[in-house]
Design a protein around this motif. Structure first.
Motif, mmCIF file in Angstrom:
data_model
loop_
_atom_site.group_PDB
_atom_site.id
_atom_site.type_symbol
_atom_site.label_atom_id
_atom_site.label_comp_id
_atom_site.label_asym_id
_atom_site.label_seq_id
_atom_site.Cartn_x
_atom_site.Cartn_y
_atom_site.Cartn_z
ATOM 1 N N GLU A 64 -4.088 70.678 9.569
ATOM 2 C CA GLU A 64 -2.832 70.471 10.298
ATOM 3 C C GLU A 64 -3.079 69.901 11.689
ATOM 4 N N TRP A 65 -4.138 70.366 12.354
ATOM 5 C CA TRP A 65 -4.474 69.831 13.687
ATOM 6 C C TRP A 65 -4.793 68.334 13.582
ATOM 7 N N VAL A 66 -5.614 67.973 12.606
ATOM 8 C CA VAL A 66 -5.983 66.567 12.428
ATOM 9 C C VAL A 66 -4.741 65.725 12.143
ATOM 10 N N ALA A 67 -3.842 66.232 11.309
ATOM 11 C CA ALA A 67 -2.626 65.486 10.975
ATOM 12 C C ALA A 67 -1.760 65.242 12.211
ATOM 13 N N ARG A 68 -1.874 66.095 13.218
ATOM 14 C CA ARG A 68 -1.102 65.912 14.448
ATOM 15 C C ARG A 68 -1.745 64.902 15.400
ATOM 16 N N HIS A 69 -2.874 64.335 15.029
ATOM 17 C CA HIS A 69 -3.567 63.369 15.881
ATOM 18 C C HIS A 69 -3.850 62.084 15.098
ATOM 19 N N PRO A 70 -2.800 61.389 14.670
ATOM 20 C CA PRO A 70 -2.977 60.185 13.840
ATOM 21 C C PRO A 70 -3.614 59.035 14.597
ATOM 22 N N GLN A 71 -3.680 59.109 15.923
ATOM 23 C CA GLN A 71 -4.312 58.055 16.712
ATOM 24 C C GLN A 71 -5.835 58.175 16.706
ATOM 25 N N GLY A 72 -6.368 59.236 16.114
ATOM 26 C CA GLY A 72 -7.803 59.425 16.039
ATOM 27 C C GLY A 72 -8.258 60.648 16.803
ATOM 28 N N CYS A 73 -9.401 61.189 16.409
ATOM 29 C CA CYS A 73 -9.948 62.372 17.061
ATOM 30 C C CYS A 73 -11.425 62.494 16.710
ATOM 31 N N LEU A 74 -12.147 63.257 17.510
ATOM 32 C CA LEU A 74 -13.576 63.481 17.311
ATOM 33 C C LEU A 74 -13.791 64.910 16.833
ATOM 34 N N LEU A 75 -14.588 65.061 15.753
ATOM 35 C CA LEU A 75 -14.959 66.369 15.241
ATOM 36 C C LEU A 75 -16.483 66.489 15.242
ATOM 37 N N PRO A 76 -17.072 67.014 16.317
ATOM 38 C CA PRO A 76 -18.523 67.255 16.309
ATOM 39 C C PRO A 76 -18.875 68.297 15.249
ATOM 40 N N THR A 77 -19.972 68.088 14.535
ATOM 41 C CA THR A 77 -20.302 68.979 13.414
ATOM 42 C C THR A 77 -21.796 68.938 13.136
ATOM 43 N N PRO A 78 -22.384 70.056 12.711
ATOM 44 C CA PRO A 78 -23.779 69.993 12.259
ATOM 45 C C PRO A 78 -23.910 69.012 11.094
ATOM 46 N N LEU A 79 -25.084 68.412 10.978
ATOM 47 C CA LEU A 79 -25.298 67.426 9.923
ATOM 48 C C LEU A 79 -25.169 68.052 8.541
ATOM 49 N N SER A 80 -25.622 69.286 8.388
ATOM 50 C CA SER A 80 -25.553 69.936 7.076
ATOM 51 C C SER A 80 -24.597 71.118 7.127
ATOM 52 N N GLY A 81 -24.034 71.458 5.973
ATOM 53 C CA GLY A 81 -23.166 72.622 5.888
ATOM 54 C C GLY A 81 -21.740 72.323 6.277
ATOM 55 N N ARG A 82 -21.409 72.528 7.558
ATOM 56 C CA ARG A 82 -20.026 72.417 7.996
ATOM 57 C C ARG A 82 -19.454 71.021 7.792
ATOM 58 N N SER A 83 -20.296 69.981 7.865
ATOM 59 C CA SER A 83 -19.793 68.624 7.642
ATOM 60 C C SER A 83 -19.094 68.507 6.292
ATOM 61 N N LEU A 84 -19.685 69.089 5.267
ATOM 62 C CA LEU A 84 -19.077 68.997 3.936
ATOM 63 C C LEU A 84 -17.831 69.869 3.833
ATOM 64 N N GLU A 85 -17.830 71.019 4.505
ATOM 65 C CA GLU A 85 -16.610 71.836 4.555
ATOM 66 C C GLU A 85 -15.470 71.046 5.206
ATOM 67 N N LEU A 86 -15.770 70.314 6.283
ATOM 68 C CA LEU A 86 -14.742 69.526 6.962
ATOM 69 C C LEU A 86 -14.263 68.368 6.104
ATOM 70 N N ILE A 87 -15.195 67.692 5.452
ATOM 71 C CA ILE A 87 -14.810 66.568 4.593
ATOM 72 C C ILE A 87 -13.853 67.039 3.504
ATOM 73 N N ALA A 88 -14.113 68.219 2.952
ATOM 74 C CA ALA A 88 -13.219 68.752 1.921
ATOM 75 C C ALA A 88 -11.854 69.120 2.482
ATOM 76 N N ALA A 89 -11.797 69.471 3.785
ATOM 77 C CA ALA A 89 -10.545 69.950 4.382
ATOM 78 C C ALA A 89 -9.704 68.842 4.990
ATOM 79 N N LEU A 90 -10.300 67.695 5.313
ATOM 80 C CA LEU A 90 -9.548 66.649 6.009
ATOM 81 C C LEU A 90 -8.397 66.127 5.146
ATOM 82 N N PRO A 91 -7.252 65.874 5.767
ATOM 83 C CA PRO A 91 -6.057 65.542 4.978
ATOM 84 C C PRO A 91 -5.942 64.092 4.553
#
Length: 393
Positions: free
Chosen positions: A198-225
């Motif tokens: 929902e946070w990402v959807a509220r920023h359609p102009q773009g945003c930065l999500l810093p993330t560890p290379l392994s683990g959380r990156s894949l959790e985020l990819i699965a969650a992005l809308p």
């Protein structure tokens, strides 16, 4: 059996635990503490290291492997057990977090690496070590150490309610050393994933999500809308992680493969994109995000931080200044997950690692056998035989 608490007890970072039985001594993980300096950056391992018979590494995040070159520089000459995925990721972690001269003189010693797969049982001296998938990262494991009289389980970092990864069930044990990173946080991973989406959807102009290379990156990819971009340097590692299909819940690897294939590659010379942009690492301490955080701040580009922020880290400073938002993407157990782990392990005596002392006190209200007084630098004895349903594994 006795345990030396070498890091991560009453604190977050430098996770390390020594198991001693008869004449055998093994080390489980050897991490660093981001934000610390001097001796506190490394495990509290005083004196010579020639009595260590083996080092077992749970995964390649800096708070579990970042002190490997330091340990080698002190003369450790024994075998190093890790999964193939951990071996592949270790050099990048050490390049970012090891002391540069240590890393130059003591890189990962390939000839001493003993590769195993999650689920394998390892043997060193009189100790038998069972392993299982952690649910935290591809190739990440927990360890169950047995000397025939008692069993201790060290979970390392685990995620029992991951939306992406499989975690194998922890066996019964006499002492559970568990991942207490979030204390008694009751909010489950699925709810946090929705909040991030929902946070990402509220920023359609773009945003930065810093993330560890392994683990959380894949959790985020699965969650992005919707559509997203990744720093181009992440692609090969993410593809390799997704290729380890046995680490994932059913159908997840195909979902991630499709999502990554459609992701845009972004390079440092490019303008900030009108998309969510994933870049490693998660704290802004190293990697592309160490350059991107100040650039995003200067440009007014929205930033969402989703993990642990050590005091004084670039991400922490930006968040405290009100110029970055924070929503935790659970990559450690929330309250219900840790209660379930403890109950399935037979409600044994327990220690929580990677957790400040005030959060441990809250957690004891839910896990009564939790020893909240244990701290880095102490030695404790493992109870014998009360919860070990199968001493021979």
């Amino acid at each position: 059996m006795m345990l030396d608490l070498l890091g991560g007890f009453g604190e977050k970072g430098r996770t390390s635990l020594a198991v001693n039985s008869v004449n055998n001594r093994i080390l489980l993980d050897v991490g660093i503490k981001v934000g610390a300096a001097g001796a506190e950056y490394y495990p509290a391992l005083d004196g010579p290291v020639d009595d260590i018979d083996a080092l077992l590494v749970s995964h390649a995040h800096e708070d579990h492997i970042g002190a490997l070159s330091w340990l080698l520089s002190r003369g450790y000459a024994g075998p190093i057990f890790m999964t193939a995925e951990t071996r592949a990721e270790a050099p990048a972690t050490l390049a970012a977090y090891a002391e540069p001269d240590d890393f130059r003189r003591f890189p990962v010693p390939d000839h001493r690496i003993e590769i195993f797969e999650p689920g394998d049982t390892l043997r060193t001296g009189n100790l038998t070590v069972r392993t299982g998938r952690s649910g935290h990262v591809v190739g990440g494991v927990w360890f169950a150490v047995d000397d025939g009289k008692s069993r201790v389980v060290y979970t390392a970092d685990v995620v029992p309610d991951s939306n992406v990864f499989v975690m194998d069930t922890i066996p019964h044990c006499d002492l559970l050393v568990f991942d207490a990173s979030y204390g008694a946080d009751p909010v489950p991973g699925a709810a946090r994933a929705r909040e991030i989406s929902e946070w990402v959807a509220r920023h359609p102009q773009g945003c930065l999500l810093p993330t560890p290379l392994s683990g959380r990156s894949l959790e985020l990819i699965a969650a992005l809308p919707g559509p997203f971009a990744i720093h181009a340097g992440m692609r090969s590692s993410l593809e390799a992680q997704i290729g380890a299909t046995g680490a994932f819940l059913p159908d997840v690897s195909e979902l991630l493969r499709s999502r990554l294939a459609s992701a845009a590659d972004w390079a440092d010379a490019d303008p900030l994109p009108p998309l969510p942009l994933l870049a490693d690492d998660g704290m802004g301490e190293a990697g592309p995000s160490s350059r991107l955080l100040p650039r995003a701040d200067q440009a007014g580009f929205a930033v969402l931080l989703t993990g642990h922020l050590p005091a004084g880290s670039p991400g922490d400073l930006l968040h405290r200044a009100g110029r970055a938002d924070w929503v935790r993407m659970p990559t450690h157990p929330t309250l219900s997950g840790n209660i379930d782990i403890w109950e399935k392990a037979g409600r044994p005596d327990a220690l929580g690692h990677s957790c400040p002392t005030d959060l441990l006190a809250d957690l004891k209200n839910h896990i009564p056998s939790l020893r909240t007084q244990c701290r880095t630098g102490q030695r404790i004895t493992v109870p014998q035989g009360s919860n070990n349903e199968n001493p021979d594994l």
